[in-house]
Design an enzyme around this catalytic site. Structure first.
Site, PDB file in Angstrom:
ATOM      1  N   THR A   1       0.826  -1.216   0.000  1.00  0.00           N
ATOM      2  CA  THR A   1       0.000   0.000   0.000  1.00  0.00           C
ATOM      3  C   THR A   1       0.858   1.262   0.000  1.00  0.00           C
ATOM      4  O   THR A   1       0.409   2.304  -0.481  1.00  0.00           O
ATOM      5  CB  THR A   1      -0.978   0.037   1.198  1.00  0.00           C
ATOM      6  OG1 THR A   1      -0.252   0.077   2.422  1.00  0.00           O
ATOM      7  CG2 THR A   1      -1.906  -1.161   1.171  1.00  0.00           C
TER       8      THR A   1
ATOM      9  N   LEU B   1      -3.106   4.451  -0.348  1.00  0.00           N
ATOM     10  CA  LEU B   1      -4.469   3.982  -0.596  1.00  0.00           C
ATOM     11  C   LEU B   1      -4.632   2.623   0.099  1.00  0.00           C
ATOM     12  O   LEU B   1      -4.737   1.582  -0.552  1.00  0.00           O
ATOM     13  CB  LEU B   1      -4.702   3.868  -2.106  1.00  0.00           C
ATOM     14  CG  LEU B   1      -6.146   3.786  -2.604  1.00  0.00           C
ATOM     15  CD1 LEU B   1      -6.863   5.122  -2.419  1.00  0.00           C
ATOM     16  CD2 LEU B   1      -6.159   3.381  -4.078  1.00  0.00           C
ATOM     17  N   HIS B   2      -4.663   2.661   1.423  1.00  0.00           N
ATOM     18  CA  HIS B   2      -4.631   1.411   2.188  1.00  0.00           C
ATOM     19  C   HIS B   2      -5.849   0.530   1.914  1.00  0.00           C
ATOM     20  O   HIS B   2      -5.762  -0.484   1.227  1.00  0.00           O
ATOM     21  CB  HIS B   2      -4.556   1.714   3.683  1.00  0.00           C
ATOM     22  CG  HIS B   2      -3.296   2.343   4.153  1.00  0.00           C
ATOM     23  ND1 HIS B   2      -2.048   1.800   3.931  1.00  0.00           N
ATOM     24  CD2 HIS B   2      -3.077   3.492   4.861  1.00  0.00           C
ATOM     25  CE1 HIS B   2      -1.124   2.569   4.474  1.00  0.00           C
ATOM     26  NE2 HIS B   2      -1.724   3.595   5.048  1.00  0.00           N
ATOM     27  N   ASP B   3      -6.992   0.886   2.500  1.00  0.00           N
ATOM     28  CA  ASP B   3      -8.147  -0.017   2.504  1.00  0.00           C
ATOM     29  C   ASP B   3      -8.781  -0.235   1.132  1.00  0.00           C
ATOM     30  O   ASP B   3      -9.201  -1.360   0.837  1.00  0.00           O
ATOM     31  CB  ASP B   3      -9.188   0.479   3.509  1.00  0.00           C
ATOM     32  CG  ASP B   3      -8.684   0.380   4.941  1.00  0.00           C
ATOM     33  OD1 ASP B   3      -7.727  -0.384   5.185  1.00  0.00           O
ATOM     34  OD2 ASP B   3      -9.229   1.067   5.820  1.00  0.00           O
TER      35      ASP B   3
ATOM     36  N   SER C   1      -7.383  -0.733  -1.496  1.00  0.00           N
ATOM     37  CA  SER C   1      -6.581  -1.708  -2.242  1.00  0.00           C
ATOM     38  C   SER C   1      -7.166  -3.110  -2.131  1.00  0.00           C
ATOM     39  O   SER C   1      -6.981  -3.931  -3.039  1.00  0.00           O
ATOM     40  CB  SER C   1      -5.130  -1.697  -1.754  1.00  0.00           C
ATOM     41  OG  SER C   1      -5.021  -2.168  -0.423  1.00  0.00           O
TER      42      SER C   1
END
Length: 311
Positions: A197, A242-244, A246
């Protein structure tokens, strides 16, 4: 082709909210069975409220189940991230309160009931917060593993180090005992850790492209991404990963990610490594630990999905 059945377990949270908006848009590919929430980024009553707010923003019927789950970790003291996500969890954005009556069914009971019903066509569980609900559900009803095709998780870190301590990523640090239980379950998993991420940094240009889509949902997604950038820049002087989102994008476009098979353990002993994930890369591993991503194509997929909302 039959749609992939998914359940999203989350702790909204700015980036969880964007992940939900992407999932709600991808109705041609995903059959969202429901959403469960957990304490994490903010307290449990707020993550539950926020998931319902985003359901309303997306224009999705209140019939889509949203269920509140665990209000605290299994063992450790609660830890939250209001310093990043704001006191409400949605960065102070001015969004209407959720409509409809809140269900009193517990999120863990919803997971058990729903996954027992999917044994003929197993579902994918997308987890973007601490894994408390999943660990509790598997402990209470181990048979639900047969209703799962895989678990797709945003959490952990290896080469990148941590984002809440030098060793630990927040979602795992918030409940490492739950994460250890889920990683040791043997259920096939895909992991979007900080290793990948942190390759997905949201530029101001990307925020502008999302906003230019023009729908109410896209504009709110842009506001959420911009709020993440402001908070990230104030702390670390860089754009927000763009963690979540992804996780949902990896479901839609797995070809854009590259990983290695692993078995994963979590440090649960107190000390400076508490909450650290340790992938052991081996061919018989049941965990796909992503290490590389085509960032430009992932952002294009994000734009394409958010562009589905009508103006």
């Amino acid at each position: 082709m039959r749609k992939r059945q998914i359940i999203i377990d989350c702790d909204p949270g700015l980036d969880d909210a964007v992940a939900l908006l992407v999932a709600f848009a991808a109705t041609d590919r995903l059959n969202l069975l429901g959403i469960t929430t957990v304490a994490g980024n903010v307290r449990g009553e707020l993550t539950f409220r926020n998931a319902r707010i985003i359901r309303d923003v997306a224009g999705v019927s209140a019939d889509l189940p949203v269920r509140a789950g665990a209000p605290r970790p299994l063992v450790r003291d609660p830890v939250t991230a209001e310093d990043f996500h704001g006191t409400t969890g949605l960065g102070g954005l001015d969004l209407p309160l959720p409509t409809g009556r809140a269900s009193r069914q517990h999120g863990v009971n919803f997971l058990i009931q729903t996954l027992r019903a999917t044994k003929g066509f197993p579902a994918t569980l997308v987890v973007t917060g601490p894994m408390t609900n999943i660990a509790l559900a598997l402990s209470m009803a181990p048979d639900i593993a047969r209703g799962l095709s895989e678990i797709v998780v945003m959490g952990g870190a290896d080469t990148e180090g941590g984002n809440i301590t030098p060793h630990a990523e927040f979602n795992v640090f918030a409940d490492p005992h739950a994460a250890q239980a889920v990683f040791q379950s043997g259920i096939p998993m895909r992991v979007l850790s900080l290793d990948v991420t942190h390759q997905l940094l949201t530029s101001d240009e990307m925020v502008d492209r999302v906003r230019a889509l023009g729908s109410r949902q896209a504009i709110i997604a842009a506001d959420l991404l911009a709020a993440s950038n402001r908070l990230e820049e104030s702390a670390k002087a860089r754009h927000a990963p763009l963690h979540d989102p992804s996780t949902v994008l990896a479901l839609l476009r797995p070809d854009l990610f590259e990983g290695r098979k692993a078995r994963v353990s979590v440090v649960t002993e107190t000390g400076d490594r508490f909450g650290k994930t340790i992938p052991e890369f081996r061919e018989d591993g049941h965990v796909e630990w992503y290490i590389k991503v085509d960032a430009e194509s992932v952002f294009s997929e994000l734009i394409g999905q958010l562009g589905r909302y009508p103006i």
